[in-house]
Design an enzyme around this catalytic site. Structure first.
Site, PDB file in Angstrom:
ATOM      1  N   CYS A 196       0.808  -1.223   0.000  1.00 37.01           N
ATOM      2  CA  CYS A 196       0.000   0.000   0.000  1.00 37.01           C
ATOM      3  C   CYS A 196       0.839   1.270   0.000  1.00 37.01           C
ATOM      4  CB  CYS A 196      -0.947   0.009   1.197  1.00 37.01           C
ATOM      5  SG  CYS A 196      -2.188  -1.290   1.144  1.00 37.01           S
ATOM      6  N   HIS A 236      -8.978   3.927  -1.817  1.00 37.28           N
ATOM      7  CA  HIS A 236      -7.584   3.495  -1.663  1.00 37.28           C
ATOM      8  C   HIS A 236      -7.132   2.716  -2.893  1.00 37.28           C
ATOM      9  CE1 HIS A 236      -3.923   1.942  -0.151  1.00 37.28           C
ATOM     10  NE2 HIS A 236      -4.380   0.973   0.621  1.00 37.28           N
ATOM     11  N   CYS A 264       0.103   2.160   6.680  1.00 38.74           N
ATOM     12  CA  CYS A 264       0.411   0.757   6.932  1.00 38.74           C
ATOM     13  C   CYS A 264       0.573   0.049   5.600  1.00 38.74           C
ATOM     14  CB  CYS A 264      -0.677   0.099   7.773  1.00 38.74           C
ATOM     15  SG  CYS A 264      -2.342   0.230   7.087  1.00 38.74           S
TER      16      CYS A 264
END
Length: 384
Positions: A89, A340, A370
């Site tokens: 991510c 996202h 994260c």
């Protein structure tokens, strides 16, 4: 001392799964922000020395070094190379780190960093679950004797990790629902007040982020089923599956002078740290402590924070541990509302962070997120 400056930062609107960007080829989606970046910076594209892009699940239309493909699809000079980064991510935040490190080391003067992801076309973890021509159906850990000796053979899941955080920091479902509701409220306000207009480059008729839900309520959230049996988290408390792209231009002091550029911020600090890969999503907590200590700062020195809302529990645990001001943390909403698009989110967050510092007159901004494998990047920007 060498400096790395952010000269320009742009992003596409974030499209929801199956929404306005679903049909866009990832190369064209990335090319769109690259073209806008070069145009806005008014810089000779041939002067760019590298293009560093984040992308997760680089298969199908996202395969073949998507950074290079995006640059060429934009019609930009063939002599400029590109490289694709995967830190899960945090891929495009790491892309910015690599670009800044190249400039800080003196090996490059002008580097583009960013990321792209079309999750409507390539679902999350597609490369780990789809059989494909090679027939792989197992995840990255199955069959590793070393991994099993160290961590066992249980399932490694971001959903389980988010539940562990909610349990370990005693965060209730009600707290998380209140946080998620506020994320949507802030995002809607930001859109209505035009806060994103300067940073966003409309694409194929899509002019604004599609994720924020104006009609969501705490009552609707309370009626949803949990993601894990007996757990606390629901889909409303997790980031949205999305499509998007973003790009930044990173320059040295020499490039600023040679090309007549106007720097908007400087990279004050960059670092990355790791933690428990099973709990996975709590690494922003130690990573932030490490970054602040190394930078000689406290959380009170930070005017604005962008921390990725992978799950509500991630941000709420981080807030508890750091003592950061909730009102200046994700002030325009986060991934729960805005979405996202994995490989693009890091650059999207940094683009939004820069523009928010400029809007409010803040000096320092901190970004963290994260990442798979129990990792987290931290970047501290100083607005100029």
């Amino acid at each position: 001392m060498a400096e790395a400056y952010i000269v320009e930062a742009v992003r596409a609107p974030v499209g929801r799964r199956g929404g306005g960007l679903a049909g866009a080829h990832p190369a064209d989606l990335g090319a769109h922000v690259l073209s806008a970046l070069i145009d806005r910076a008014e810089v000779d594209p041939a002067a760019v020395e590298d293009v560093v892009f984040g992308c997760v699940d680089a298969v199908g239309p996202q395969a073949g070094d998507i950074a290079r493909t995006c640059w060429l699809a934009a019609g930009l000079p063939e002599e400029v190379p590109g490289v694709t980064v995967d830190r899960q991510c945090g891929s495009s935040q790491q892309a910015v780190h690599f670009a800044a490190q190249a400039v800080l080391s003196g090996t490059s003067d002008l580097v583009v960093a960013g990321g792209v992801q079309n999750m409507s076309q390539i679902p999350i973890a597609y490369a780990m679950t789809a059989a494909g021509p090679l027939g792989f159906t197992e995840g990255p850990f199955n069959g590793s004797k070393g991994w099993v000796r160290r961590y066992g053979d249980g399932e490694v899941s971001q959903f389980a990790g988010a539940e562990m955080i909610a349990r370990d920091w005693d965060i209730s479902r009600e707290e998380m629902e209140a946080f998620a509701y506020e994320s949507h409220r802030r995002a809607v306000r930001a859109i209505d007040e035009g806060r994103f207009e300067r940073e966003t480059v409309p694409y194929e008729g899509l002019t604004a982020d599609e994720g924020p839900r104006r009609d969501t309520t705490l009552e609707k959230m309370a009626g949803l089923k949990t993601l894990v049996h007996g757990g606390r988290l629901t889909a409303a408390l997790a980031s949205q599956i999305s499509d998007g792209s973003a790009a930044l231009l990173i320059a040295s002091e020499r490039a600023v002078k040679d090309h007549g550029l106007t720097p908007r911020a400087r990279v004050h600090h960059l670092s990355a740290r790791g933690e428990d890969p099973i709990r996975m999503l709590s690494a922003p907590i130690p990573a932030t402590a490490y970054a602040l200590k190394k930078a000689g700062m406290t959380i009170g020195d930070i005017d604005t924070v962008e921390i990725n809302e992978a799950f509500a529990s991630v941000v709420l645990a981080w807030l508890k541990e750091t003592g950061a001001d909730p009102s200046t943390t994700n002030p325009n909403g986060g991934a729960i509302a805005l979405g996202h698009p994995l490989g693009a989110t890091g650059a999207r967050l940094m683009t939004t962070l820069l523009h928010e510092l400029e809007r409010t007159g803040g000096r320092y901004g901190l970004q963290t997120m994260c990442e798979g494998g129990g990792q987290a990047n931290v970047t501290i920007l100083e607005r100029l």
